[in-house]
Each structure stands twice: as structure tokens, then as C-alpha cells.
Design a protein around this motif. Structure first.
Motif, short mmCIF file in Angstrom:
data_model
loop_
_atom_site.label_atom_id
_atom_site.label_comp_id
_atom_site.label_asym_id
_atom_site.label_seq_id
_atom_site.Cartn_x
_atom_site.Cartn_y
_atom_site.Cartn_z
N LEU A 75 -16.51 12.63 8.72
CA LEU A 75 -15.38 12.23 7.89
C LEU A 75 -15.81 11.70 6.53
N PHE A 76 -17.04 11.20 6.45
CA PHE A 76 -17.58 10.74 5.17
C PHE A 76 -17.61 11.90 4.17
N PHE A 77 -18.12 13.05 4.60
CA PHE A 77 -18.21 14.21 3.72
C PHE A 77 -16.83 14.68 3.28
N THR A 78 -15.87 14.72 4.20
CA THR A 78 -14.54 15.21 3.84
C THR A 78 -13.85 14.27 2.86
N THR A 79 -14.09 12.96 3.00
CA THR A 79 -13.48 11.99 2.09
C THR A 79 -14.07 12.13 0.69
N ILE A 80 -15.39 12.29 0.62
CA ILE A 80 -16.05 12.50 -0.68
C ILE A 80 -15.54 13.78 -1.33
N LEU A 81 -15.44 14.85 -0.54
CA LEU A 81 -15.01 16.14 -1.07
C LEU A 81 -13.60 16.06 -1.65
N GLU A 82 -12.71 15.31 -0.98
CA GLU A 82 -11.35 15.17 -1.49
C GLU A 82 -11.34 14.42 -2.81
N SER A 83 -12.15 13.36 -2.92
CA SER A 83 -12.26 12.62 -4.18
C SER A 83 -12.79 13.52 -5.28
N PHE A 84 -13.85 14.26 -4.99
CA PHE A 84 -14.46 15.16 -5.96
C PHE A 84 -13.47 16.22 -6.41
N ARG A 85 -12.73 16.80 -5.47
CA ARG A 85 -11.76 17.85 -5.80
C ARG A 85 -10.72 17.35 -6.79
N ARG A 86 -10.21 16.14 -6.58
CA ARG A 86 -9.18 15.62 -7.47
C ARG A 86 -9.71 15.44 -8.89
N TYR A 87 -10.93 14.90 -9.01
CA TYR A 87 -11.50 14.69 -10.35
C TYR A 87 -11.80 16.02 -11.04
N VAL A 88 -12.34 16.97 -10.30
CA VAL A 88 -12.68 18.27 -10.88
C VAL A 88 -11.43 19.00 -11.36
N GLU A 89 -10.38 19.00 -10.51
CA GLU A 89 -9.16 19.71 -10.88
C GLU A 89 -8.47 19.07 -12.07
N SER A 90 -8.61 17.74 -12.20
CA SER A 90 -8.01 17.07 -13.35
C SER A 90 -8.70 17.46 -14.65
N ARG A 91 -9.91 18.01 -14.55
CA ARG A 91 -10.66 18.45 -15.73
C ARG A 91 -10.54 19.96 -15.94
N GLY A 92 -9.64 20.60 -15.19
CA GLY A 92 -9.38 22.02 -15.39
C GLY A 92 -10.29 22.96 -14.62
N TYR A 93 -10.97 22.46 -13.61
CA TYR A 93 -11.89 23.29 -12.81
C TYR A 93 -11.31 23.52 -11.42
N ASP A 94 -11.66 24.66 -10.85
CA ASP A 94 -11.35 24.96 -9.45
C ASP A 94 -12.62 24.80 -8.62
N ILE A 95 -12.44 24.66 -7.30
CA ILE A 95 -13.60 24.64 -6.42
C ILE A 95 -13.57 25.87 -5.50
N LEU A 96 -14.76 26.31 -5.14
CA LEU A 96 -14.91 27.48 -4.27
C LEU A 96 -15.89 27.14 -3.17
N LEU A 97 -15.45 27.23 -1.92
CA LEU A 97 -16.36 27.01 -0.79
C LEU A 97 -17.28 28.22 -0.67
N LEU A 98 -18.58 27.97 -0.74
CA LEU A 98 -19.55 29.06 -0.74
C LEU A 98 -19.93 29.49 0.68
N SER A 99 -20.10 30.78 0.84
CA SER A 99 -20.47 31.32 2.15
C SER A 99 -21.96 31.63 2.21
N HIS A 100 -22.49 31.51 3.43
CA HIS A 100 -23.85 31.97 3.70
C HIS A 100 -23.77 32.82 4.96
N ASN A 101 -23.81 34.13 4.76
CA ASN A 101 -23.65 35.06 5.89
C ASN A 101 -24.79 36.07 5.84
N THR A 102 -25.77 35.87 6.70
CA THR A 102 -26.95 36.74 6.67
C THR A 102 -26.62 38.15 7.12
N ASP A 103 -25.59 38.31 7.95
CA ASP A 103 -25.21 39.66 8.41
C ASP A 103 -24.73 40.52 7.24
#
Length: 338
Positions: A75-103
Motif C-alpha cells: 500500500l505504500f507504493f500505491t499511495t506514493i503513485l497516487e500522489s505522483f500521478r496528481r502532481y504529474v497530471e497537474s503539470r500536463g503530463y500523462d503516465i503510462l504503466l510499462l510492460s515487461h513481457n519476454t514472450d
């Protein structure tokens, strides 16, 4: 759909001037820029993100490495991510969850390149060490939260000082037999918390009470329950417990309550994080508060600075913590005046 030709006609400027005004170029006057922007807003113009990305050579997107197995359980990570998302979006940026798929052959860096992301925040990378290494060695701006090793481009709370702060609080209440529920022994944060505990106990000439051969990688409720059980079976009843996370502290409290002990009358317990759940558990949990807002805002500011100034190395960023006193700790019956 509104076009830049329409905006140019109403603004009485060329289409190239409209493009420059809407894409932040400085070779046109501020007065002209404002007039174009006002017309665009009045007409309801929505810029094409792909076209803007090609013009600016920037996508206004920040990639997030957030491995589900390691991230969503914490839950620590999810709380930080939510805080980060709000600040980033207020500056006109979007976030993208990155994938790692070796297949599919899509690793973090390939995904970044395919989406033209501007920077990356590594929230929880898990065991994808080679994929992360490629990311760190690239030309992207990369910042890591709670790193596995000490180094540049990292942001974290000062775990060493925080655990010493927890132990001092318990010691000031008169507790001397202080047990420690450790986190991971394989990363920097977990090692710093253990070092803080061991140094404090040494400074006070107290015997450490912890499981040296039991590394808790996920900082979960079950980790806390299991470690409290092992501590009890190995050392007997402690006077107080210092835990490396709130969920582990709650797991420890549950074990104690299930075995007939009362917290804090019999044993005091202090956590680490200050998750919202701390206020509703019984008893409400005394804990170390990590400043989620500060971490989120600083991570945003540092990454945007790295993008705009084309900086790729920044010094480690430490965020201080505070103790939040609730009801899970009380003065010792054994050493009330020490």
C-alpha cells in the motif's frame, strides 16, 4: 473538428504561427501567443497528441515501472503513485504503466521507445534486474523510489534515522526488550532499517531481538504475523516491537492478540509508513509517517527538471519522517522510571 487553419484565420496569423504558439515556441510575441491560445480555447480546439509529440520530440508522458506482484500488495507504493500521478497530471503530463513481457520481446526500454516516453519512475521493479539495467543505461531520465542499492537518481525516506527514531520512542517509554520485525535483507531500504535497529540497540547496550535468517521481501501482514511467531518462539515475550511496515505491525498485533496478549498493556508495537489503515485498526497504530505528498511532488519536480534540463544524474534525495502517536504504545510496567 477544429483545425489550426480555422484558428489562424480568426487570429489573423499564419498556420505556422498558430503551431508555434500552441507548441510553446518562444520566437513569437507573448501577445500573439495569448491571442492564438484564447481563440483555440474558445473554439474548443484539442491538439493531436501524436502530432505534438513529433513537433516537440516529446510525448509529455512519464513511464511507470510498477510490477504487480511487488507493487499492488504494498500500500505504500500505491499511495506514493497516487500522489505522483496528481502532481504529474497537474503539470500536463500523462503516465503510462510499462510492460515487461519476454514472450512478446517487449521489455521496459522497448516499451518506452515505442511510446516515446520522456522519463521513467521506477516504483517497484521486483526481480526484473536485466530489464531495469537496460533502462538505467539508456538516455532516458530515470528516477527510482526505494532503491535496491544506494546511489544516484533515487528518492526515499531516511530509513536508518527513522528506525532509530522508533526505537528511541519505545526506549523513552521505558522499554528495554525491544524486538525488531525486519523487512528485506536484499535491498538498501531493508538493510538501512536493520542497521538503524542494531546501532540503536548497541548504543544502549541492549541485546538485539530479531530473526537474522528470515528476510521479508514484501512487508506484508503475513510477513509480520510469521515473524512475530518466530520471535516469540525464539526469544519469548518482548516488551515492545518495532516493525518495518504498518502491515507487518498489524500482522504482529494480530498474532499477539490471537495468543492472549493485549496491545499495548502487555506489549507496545510501532509501525512504519502511516497508511490510512493505521487509524482504524484496534488499537490505532503508532507509526513512522512517510511524507507521501513530499515524495510524490519531489519525484515529479526532479523528473521534469531532468527532462527540461537534459540532466541524467541527480544526487540521492532523502525525505525525512515523523512519529505519529496513537494508542499501540504505552509506558513500560517493567522499567517505568528508567
Amino acid at each position: 473538428m477544429v483545425t489550426i487553419d480555422e484558428i489562424a484565420k480568426i487570429s489573423q496569423v499564419s498556420t505556422s504561427t498558430v503551431s508555434k504558439a500552441l507548441n510553446g515556441y518562444t520566437e513569437i510575441s507573448e501577445k500573439t501567443r495569448q491571442r492564438v491560445v484564447e481563440v483555440a480555447e474558445r473554439l474548443g480546439y484539442t491538439p493531436n497528441a501524436t502530432a505534438q509529440s513529433l513537433v516537440r520530440k516529446r510525448s509529455n508522458t512519464i513511464g511507470i515501472v510498477y510490477e504487480v506482484e511487488y507493487g499492488l500488495k504494498n500500500l505504500f507504493f500505491t499511495t506514493i503513485l497516487e500522489s505522483f500521478r496528481r502532481y504529474v497530471e497537474s503539470r500536463g503530463y500523462d503516465i503510462l504503466l510499462l510492460s515487461h513481457n519476454t514472450d512478446s520481446g517487449l521489455d521496459y526500454l522497448r516499451h518506452c521507445n515505442s511510446k516515446n516516453v520522456d522519463a521513467v519512475l521506477v516504483v517497484s521493479g521486483g526481480d526484473k534486474l536485466e530489464a531495469l539495467k537496460k533502462l538505467y543505461q539508456s538516455n532516458l531520465a530515470v528516477l527510482t523510489l526505494d532503491p535496491k542499492v544506494e546511489g544516484k537518481n533515487t528518492i526515499y525516506s531516511n530509513s536508518y534515522k527513522s528506525i532509530k527514531k522508533s526505537c528511541k520512542y519505545l526506549h523513552d517509554l521505558g522499554h528495554r526488550k525491544i524486538a525488531f520485525i525486519n523487512g528485506s535483507y536484499t535491498n538498501f531500504i531493508g538493510q538501512e532499517r536493520l542497521r538503524g535497529y542494531l546501532d540503536f540497540m548497541k548504543e544502549k547496550n541492549l541485546d538485539p531481538i530479531y530473526m537474522a535468517d528470515l528476510s521479508n521481501e514484501s512487508y506484508t501482514f503475513s510477513d509480520g504475523y510469521r515473524t512475530m511467531k518466530a520471535l516469540f518462539e525464539t526469544y519469548g515475550q518482548p516488551e515492545a516491537v518495532c516493525a518495518s511496515s504498518d502491515l507487518m505491525a498489524i500482522g504482529a498485533i494480530t498474532y499477539l492478540q490471537n495468543h492472549g496478549f493485549h496491545v499495548p498493556d502487555d506489549i507496545s508495537v510501532i509501525g512504519f509508513d502511516d497508511l490510512q489503515v493505521c487509524e482504524i485498526v484496534s488499537p490505532p497504530l503508532t507509526t513512522i509517517r512517510q511524507d507521501y505528498e513530499e515524495i510524490g511532488s519531489r519525484a515529479c519536480e526532479v523528473l521534469l527538471s531532468m527532462i527540461n534540463d537534459k540532466i541524467r544524474d541527480v544526487e540521492p534525495i532523502e525525505i525525512d519522517t515523523t512519529i505519529i502517536v496513537r494508542e499501540s504504545c504505552k509506558k513500560s510496567k517493567v522499567n517505568p522510571t528508567d
